[in-house]
Design an enzyme around this catalytic site. Structure first.
Site, PDB file in Angstrom:
ATOM      1  N   CYS A   3      11.452  33.098  77.513  1.00 55.13           N
ATOM      2  CA  CYS A   3      10.101  33.516  77.122  1.00 55.13           C
ATOM      3  C   CYS A   3      10.048  34.381  75.865  1.00 55.13           C
ATOM      4  O   CYS A   3      10.111  33.860  74.749  1.00 55.13           O
ATOM      5  CB  CYS A   3       9.435  34.227  78.304  1.00 55.13           C
ATOM      6  SG  CYS A   3       7.621  34.278  78.189  1.00 55.13           S
ATOM      7  N   GLU A  55      10.180  30.190  83.961  1.00 59.51           N
ATOM      8  CA  GLU A  55      10.591  31.577  84.181  1.00 59.51           C
ATOM      9  C   GLU A  55      10.058  32.067  85.523  1.00 59.51           C
ATOM     10  O   GLU A  55       8.905  31.855  85.870  1.00 59.51           O
ATOM     11  CB  GLU A  55      10.030  32.436  83.045  1.00 59.51           C
ATOM     12  CG  GLU A  55      10.360  33.910  83.139  1.00 59.51           C
ATOM     13  CD  GLU A  55       9.699  34.734  82.040  1.00 59.51           C
ATOM     14  OE1 GLU A  55      10.187  35.840  81.767  1.00 59.51           O
ATOM     15  OE2 GLU A  55       8.691  34.270  81.452  1.00 59.51           O
ATOM     16  N   LYS A 101      17.767  38.030  80.380  1.00 63.29           N
ATOM     17  CA  LYS A 101      16.783  38.104  79.307  1.00 63.29           C
ATOM     18  C   LYS A 101      17.043  39.310  78.407  1.00 63.29           C
ATOM     19  O   LYS A 101      17.132  40.452  78.869  1.00 63.29           O
ATOM     20  CB  LYS A 101      15.377  38.189  79.912  1.00 63.29           C
ATOM     21  CG  LYS A 101      14.233  38.076  78.913  1.00 63.29           C
ATOM     22  CD  LYS A 101      12.906  38.068  79.671  1.00 63.29           C
ATOM     23  CE  LYS A 101      11.710  37.882  78.759  1.00 63.29           C
ATOM     24  NZ  LYS A 101      10.439  37.883  79.531  1.00 63.29           N
TER      25      LYS A 101
END
Length: 261
Positions: free
Chosen positions: A145, A45, A111
Site C-alpha cells: 500500500c 492488504e 511494511k
C-alpha cells in the site's frame, strides 16, 4: 526459453469487519473454482480483518488461523498465495505480507512505510528490508500500500521482474494509486501489479478497487472496474520483458544510493 507466470488477483470485498474466520469462509467460496494452473494468487492488504489500526487483539502469531489457511490453500491449489496480515511477533506488531508456498514454507515482508495519517506508525513496527524472491523464472518484489508513494524504496536495484503492491487505498486518493502504479512500471522497467480492496469498512472509508497490471512501458494488461469484485488472471512473459530491457537499457543508467534505515 520464455518463462511465464500466471497471476490471479482477488479483489475481495470485506464482508465482516475484523472477523478473520468469516472473511476466510467468504474467500473459500470465491476460490472454489480457481483455475488449477495458477502460479501466484494475490489477496489484498489485511485481507482477513480489514485495515484495522489500534486493535492489537486482532493480531495473530505466525501459526495463527490466517497463516494456516494460506498454507492449506496454497497446498490445495498448488500455487503461491500472497496477502498481508496483522501479525504479532517478538512482542511487536507488523503489517506483514505473507508468501505461502504449497510445500509449507513461508516468506514475509514487513511494511516499511507506515501510514501516519491513520496512526499506523503508532501501532506497527516498521520493516527494515525488502523481500526479493524467485519463482518460475521471475524475480518478485512484494510491497504494501503506502510503500507505493516512495519510489526510492521500490527502486529496482535488485533486478526484479515483477513489483507487487497489495493495498487498502481509499477513493479520495485513487487517482494517485492509478498514476503511481503506472509510474513504478515505467521507471523500474518491470511488470507492476496493484491489488486494492473493494467496499466500505467500519471507518466509513470506501475502497474502489482499481486493481491493475502494467507492463514495463506502463501499458495496462489487466484492470478492474470501479468497485468491481472478483478474480481475474494475467499471464506475464519473461521474454517480452527481457526484450524491452535489452532494447532500452535504462536501468544501466540508474543512480547509486544508500537508504538510511
Amino acid at each position: 526459453m520464455n518463462e511465464v507466470l500466471k497471476v490471479q488477483s482477488v479483489t475481495d470485498k470485506l464482508h465482516i469487519w475484523e472477523d478473520a474466520k468469516a472473511n476466510i469462509d467468504s474467500l473459500n467460496f470465491k476460490l472454489k473454482h480457481l483455475e488449477n494452473d495458477t502460479d501466484v494468487l494475490l489477496l489484498p492488504e489485511m485481507f482477513s480483518t480489514g485495515f484495522s489500526v489500534g486493535k492489537e487483539g486482532l493480531a495473530e502469531n505466525m501459526d495463527g488461523q490466517t497463516i494456516r489457511w494460506m498454507l492449506e490453500k496454497a497446498s490445495e491449489k498448488n500455487c503461491l498465495i500472497m496477502g498481508s496480515v496483522l501479525i504479532k511477533d517478538d512482542n511487536k506488531f507488523f503489517n506483514r505480507l505473507i508468501v505461502a508456498y504449497p510445500d509449507g514454507h513461508l516468506l514475509h515482508y514487513d511494511k516499511r512505510h507506515l501510514f501516519s495519517y491513520a496512526g499506523e506508525d503508532k501501532v506497527f513496527a516498521k520493516g527494515t528490508k525488502k523481500l526479493i524472491f524467485s519463482h518460475k523464472g521471475f524475480r518478485i518484489c512484494p510491497l504494501i500500500c503506502y510503500d507505493l508513494r516512495f519510489p526510492v524504496w521500490s527502486r529496482n536495484d535488485e533486478n526484479y521482474d515483477v513489483l507487487i503492491f497489495v493495498a487498502n487505498w481509499p477513493s479520495p486518493r485513487i487517482k494517485a494509486w492509478d498514476t503511481l502504479l503506472k509510474a513504478r512500471s515505467i521507471e523500474n522497467l518491470c511488470y507492476t501489479i496493484g491489488l486494492n480492496r473493494v467496499g466500505i469498512d467500519n471507518n466509513k472509508l470506501n475502497y474502489p478497487g482499481h486493481s491493475a497490471v502494467y507492463d514495463s512501458f506502463g501499458e495496462c494488461l489487466l484492470s478492474f472496474e470501479e468497485n468491481e469484485e472478483g478474480i481475474k488472471s494475467v499471464i506475464l512473459e519473461k521474454k517480452a520483458l527481457q526484450a524491452t530491457r535489452d532494447k532500452f537499457s535504462f536501468l544501466e543508467d540508474r543512480d547509486d544510493f544508500t537508504i538510511n534505515l
